[in-house]
Enzyme design. Structure first.
Site, PDB file in Angstrom:
ATOM      1  N   LYS A 598       0.855  -1.187   0.000  1.00 38.90           N
ATOM      2  CA  LYS A 598       0.000   0.000   0.000  1.00 38.90           C
ATOM      3  C   LYS A 598       0.888   1.233   0.000  1.00 38.90           C
ATOM      4  O   LYS A 598       1.627   1.486   0.949  1.00 38.90           O
ATOM      5  CB  LYS A 598      -0.919   0.021   1.222  1.00 38.90           C
ATOM      6  CG  LYS A 598      -1.845   1.255   1.245  1.00 38.90           C
ATOM      7  CD  LYS A 598      -2.520   1.439   2.585  1.00 38.90           C
ATOM      8  CE  LYS A 598      -3.585   0.416   2.819  1.00 38.90           C
ATOM      9  NZ  LYS A 598      -4.355   0.690   4.053  1.00 38.90           N
ATOM     10  N   ASP A 699     -12.235  -0.746   9.342  1.00 38.43           N
ATOM     11  CA  ASP A 699     -13.244  -0.240   8.432  1.00 38.43           C
ATOM     12  C   ASP A 699     -13.904  -1.435   7.759  1.00 38.43           C
ATOM     13  O   ASP A 699     -13.293  -2.099   6.940  1.00 38.43           O
ATOM     14  CB  ASP A 699     -12.528   0.664   7.418  1.00 38.43           C
ATOM     15  CG  ASP A 699     -13.501   1.270   6.431  1.00 38.43           C
ATOM     16  OD1 ASP A 699     -14.699   1.017   6.563  1.00 38.43           O
ATOM     17  OD2 ASP A 699     -13.038   1.994   5.537  1.00 38.43           O
TER      18      ASP A 699
END
Length: 918
Positions: A598, A699
């Site tokens: 990422k 999340d």
């Protein structure tokens, strides 16, 4: 005359002794099993404790190891745990154990104690005495402990290598016992209430990681002992009350991280600190440092702040008069009074204790009655316009420097009422010299450290030789040679011991879920990285390019060059997805290991973003679970931040659920969907168990639920939850996901709690049932928000079958299972948070639904860990134990869990129940 006992009798006696000892172990282990809940799998009085989960025994059936990390255990440990005389390892970290810590005294074989991240309330005196084999003591994050002193009885544990006791409510001074620990490399005592000064035995120790930051009242005194810590790599002393100057650190050539911010340090930053070869990160803000602005190499991350008293805002030498007065202050130990009063680069611009003439020349220095200690600096001679010097009524020692006699305009010097000594210099007759009240003036008094009048603050300064010594040169030479030989031998033995420990430390780690402070070696490939990951939010990561990193939680710092190489320089064809914080790339190491990188957006990363990145790294090092994507490493490259995760080859759930045709996937079967839901529930349940101490949140949405080869879920994209002042959970807004997954209360309070996670999970269940997205703006308004629409569907049971994803085409048995999940989804999305169940309830509801599908082949059997000859509750227990979930299910616990949930959440139709589907 008696005869010797026969061998048979001796063997019988030995057998009886061993049986008695094993019986003692049995009693302790029975007490252990009865004191903790839930009882670990297989812990029953009907089976041999040597076969219990997490228990190992030696060849004599004596307990040698107890390893039960992260099992959500509650209760108290048996007080007679030290009866397990053969115990070598105790690993109970990341649980909820409470009560008094048992005494470990006289467990001479005990090597490792891992009790961090629990709820213990007290430590008995002498709990760690007689632990002659102890190597690791880990007690961090026991926030409920009553105040207790650092265990000075550890002085007998000469083999100790690591001490972790941050956030453990330790108070009082640090005992001066560290000369007893030749192999100690790690001392972490952050976030306690330690007071007093640093122990002198730090000087010369082999400590590499020294964390003493953020003490409640604050450690005090100088930090001179650092100058003798030649092995140190990390020094975290921030947020204390240390005073005085930064010492000469030229011997600390391995030092990569120096955290000194938020103290009361004064004086000039030594050139030896600026030129340290391994230094990567230094914080000096919120002190009162003086002199030239330090200019560190570009490779060093530096934080200087705005509260220091540097003479200029740019690099370069200070004004000559300013430089001279700072040298004068150095002989006095750089008092805080002077650091606060002497700011700027003009000594004649309102500097206290200094008077200047109209031409900007210093003519008077008045330090009278200020309580200063130290010596009189010869540098006064550089103030060539000086007329009056008042040093009276202080605590000055040493001599009056001869150089003062050269001052051409000096008229008066008052040094009365100090403790000066030595021969009086001869001043001109026009100079008034006042020396009354110095009882040793005119006498030669041996200096206790450094040459008299030198102004040296070094504790290791040499004193003058003794006159008339009767020791012959030959004797001295012989003693020197003997000492040198001894030192060489000691260094060689220490080096061999160190290397032996190092090799052992890098070896196989049996415990995959060690606590927050355990070293592990879960490295990826043979990446060339650099070490030094901080777990404190404000700290910056540092590096040592010469050593392969082995960091907490198995995470490694990885160079940007390696990540560029394995991602083909972040090529477009390697992009796995794009998110709000950057792009995720696929990479492949030289050994074939696939990773996901990422790459965060670098432009928006300010101080706050850096702190969040540091915090996320620090928290993720503690997370290990089968259904949570593991963080394998990270990279800091200038303003760019990168995270390296394990790669999930089957993409994310949203692709399989909504865009399966576009990606060429077959549609998910109901069996696969329920299995994925259960896996997600287990992963989130684990996160919620950690949230009590670690404050982890995530999340929840399909795009963040990644799939492995067998389409089992892994929960991704963790975030950090901070503990708000009112005791509730709060979180950065970006962690809450898109609107479609937010509970109603989020719009009013803005806070994220575990109940909002449950709500988001309920939305995912609805998506799995219907094949529709949580928020679909292409649909009419009355159908665009899935939860609102699904609630209306559930009012009438006949509507549910029409709302099911058409690709499922359920038979009666499958439809009954869908009804159970639909009911759970309704509970999870109840409007009031208190009406929603805990995630453990979701695990209990979904578990039996998955159990109805038997593995179709031996490979599946191995994967799921199910013995087809077991009953279903037994199989589920075995599965959950293997998965790492903390929830155990039985008919009784299942009914209890269901009974604790509101039968009908507000707004949920009275007419609907999963029984309606039967």
């Amino acid at each position: 005359m008696g005869s010797n006992p026969s061998p048979t009798l001796l063997l019988l006696l030995l057998s009886l002794l061993l049986s008695a000892a094993a019986g003692d172990d049995q009693a302790v282990m029975d007490a252990f099993a009865g004191a903790v809940t839930p009882a670990p799998t297989g812990w029953s009085s009907g089976t041999n404790f040597c076969h219990w989960l997490g228990v190992k025994c030696d060849t004599n059936n004596r307990v040698s190891s107890i390893s039960l990390p992260s099992k959500s255990l509650s209760g108290k440990l048996p007080p007679d745990l030290n009866s397990l005389s053969q115990l070598t390892t105790l690993s109970l970290q990341n649980n909820r154990l409470s009560g008094a810590l048992p005494s470990f005294s006289n467990l001479s074989l005990l090597q490792s104690i891992y009790l961090d991240s629990n709820n213990f309330t007290s430590v008995p005196p002498g709990a760690f005495s007689g632990l002659t084999s102890l190597q690791t003591l880990s007690l961090s994050d026991n926030l409920d402990l009553a105040p207790w002193p650092f265990p000075s009885e550890l002085k007998d544990s000469s083999s100790i290598v690591q001490i972790y006791a941050s956030n453990a409510n330790i108070f009082g001074s640090i005992p001066d016992i560290f000369g007893n620990f030749p192999g100690l490399t790690t001392l972490r005592l952050s976030y306690n209430n330690l007071t007093g000064s640093l122990p002198a035995s730090f000087n010369g120790s082999g400590i590499q990681n020294l964390w003493l930051n953020n003490q409640k009242s604050g450690l005090t005194g100088p930090i001179d002992v650092l100058s003798g810590m030649a092995q140190v790599t990390q020094v975290w002393l921030q947020t204390n009350k240390f005073t005085g100057a930064i010492p000469d650190l030229s011997a600390c050539t391995l030092l990569s991280e120096l955290q000194l911010r938020d103290n009361q340090l004064t004086g000039i930053v030594p050139p030896s600190v600026i030129s340290l070869p391994s230094l990567k990160n230094v914080t000096l803000q919120n002190n009162k440092l003086q002199g030239p602005l330090p200019k560190f190499p570009d490779s060093v991350q530096v934080s200087l702040g705005t509260t220091n008293s540097f003479c200029k805002n740019t690099s370069g030498d200070c004004d000559p008069q300013v430089a001279t007065l700072l040298e004068v202050a150095g002989a006095l130990g750089y008092p805080m009074k002077l650091a606060e009063a002497w700011t700027g680069n003009n000594a004649c611009n309102q500097w206290t204790f200094v008077t200047c003439d109209s031409g900007g020349k210093v003519i008077t220095v008045n330090f009278a009655k200020q309580g200063f200690s130290g010596t009189i600096s010869p540098a006064f001679a550089n103030l060539t316009s000086l007329k009056e010097l008042y040093l009276n009524d202080n605590n000055l020692t040493g001599v009056i420097p001869e150089s003062l006699t050269t001052l051409p305009q000096l008229k008066k010097i008052d040094v009365s009422n100090n403790d000066l000594s030595g021969k009086l210099p001869v001043f001109r007759s026009s100079v008034s010299l006042i020396t009354a009240g110095n009882k040793n003036i005119g006498k030669e008094v041996p200096a206790s450290g450094g040459a008299p009048g030198s102004g040296s603050n070094s504790p290791s300064g040499s004193s003058g030789g003794s006159k008339g010594s009767s020791v012959s040169p030959g004797t001295v030479a012989g003693l020197v040679i003997a000492v040198l030989v001894f030192v060489v031998v000691v260094l060689y033995v220490s080096y061999k011991c160190y290397m032996k420990r190092r090799l052992r430390k890098f070896g196989k780690v049996e415990n995959p879920e060690s606590g927050s402070e355990i070293m592990k070696t879960n490295v990826i490939g043979d990446l060339n990285g650099y070490a030094g990951v901080p777990s404190e939010l404000q700290s910056q990561s540092s590096s040592d390019p010469n050593e392969f990193p082995v960091l907490e939680g198995g995470n490694v710092a990885i160079s940007i060059q390696v990540l560029r190489q394995v991602t083909n320089n972040f090529s477009e064809e390697n992009i796995l997805g794009r998110g709000g914080f950057g792009v995720v790339y696929k990479g492949e190491l030289h050994d074939g290991t696939k990773i996901a990188v990422k790459r965060m957006e670098g432009g928006a990363m300010g101080t706050k973003g850096m702190n969040e990145f540091q915090a996320e790294i620090a928290v993720l090092t503690k997370v290990r679970h089968r259904h949570l994507v593991a963080l394998l490493g990270f990279c800091v490259n200038g303003n760019e931040r990168l995270l390296v995760y394990e790669y999930m080859p089957q993409g994310h759930l949203g692709q399989h659920l909504f865009d399966w045709q576009e990606h060429g996937y077959p549609p998910l079967t109901w069996k696969q969907r329920v299995t994925i839901a259960l896996d997600v529930a287990r992963g989130v349940e684990y996160l919620h168990s950690l949230a009590q101490t670690s404050f982890i949140h995530r999340d929840l949405k399909p795009s963040n639920i990644l799939l492995s080869d067998d389409k089992r879920a892994k929960v991704a994209d963790f975030g950090l939850v901070k503990n708000a002042p009112d005791g509730k959970y709060s979180v950065e807004t970006r962690l809450a996901g898109t609107f479609g997954y937010l509970a109603p209360e989020y719009a009013v309070t803005g806070r994220v709690t575990t109940k909002i996670d449950v709500y988001a999970f309920g939305v995912i269940l609805m998506e799995l049932i219907t094949g529709r997205k949580a928020l679909d703006e292409t649909m009419p308004d009355e159908r665009s928000h899935l939860v609102t629409w699904f609630r209306r569907i559930l009012i009438n049971k006949d509507n549910l079958r029409k709302s099911i994803d058409p690709v499922l085409d359920p038979n009666d048995e499958t439809y009954e299972s869908i009804c159970r999940v639909a009911e759970l989804a309704g509970h999870c999305t109840a409007r009031e948070p208190h009406q929603r169940p805990d995630m453990g309830h979701a695990v209990n509801v979904l578990g039996p639904l998955v159990e109805q599908w038997k593995p179709s082949c031996h490979e599946d059997e191995d994967t799921y860990g199910i013995d087809l000859h077991m009953s279903l509750p037994q199989a589920l227990q075995r599965w959950q134990a293997n998965e790492g979930t903390s929830t155990m299910i039985s008919d009784l616990s299942f009914s209890r869990t269901q009974a604790s949930i509101p039968a009908k959440p507000s707004g949920f139709a009275d007419s609907f129940d999963s029984m309606d589907c039967r």
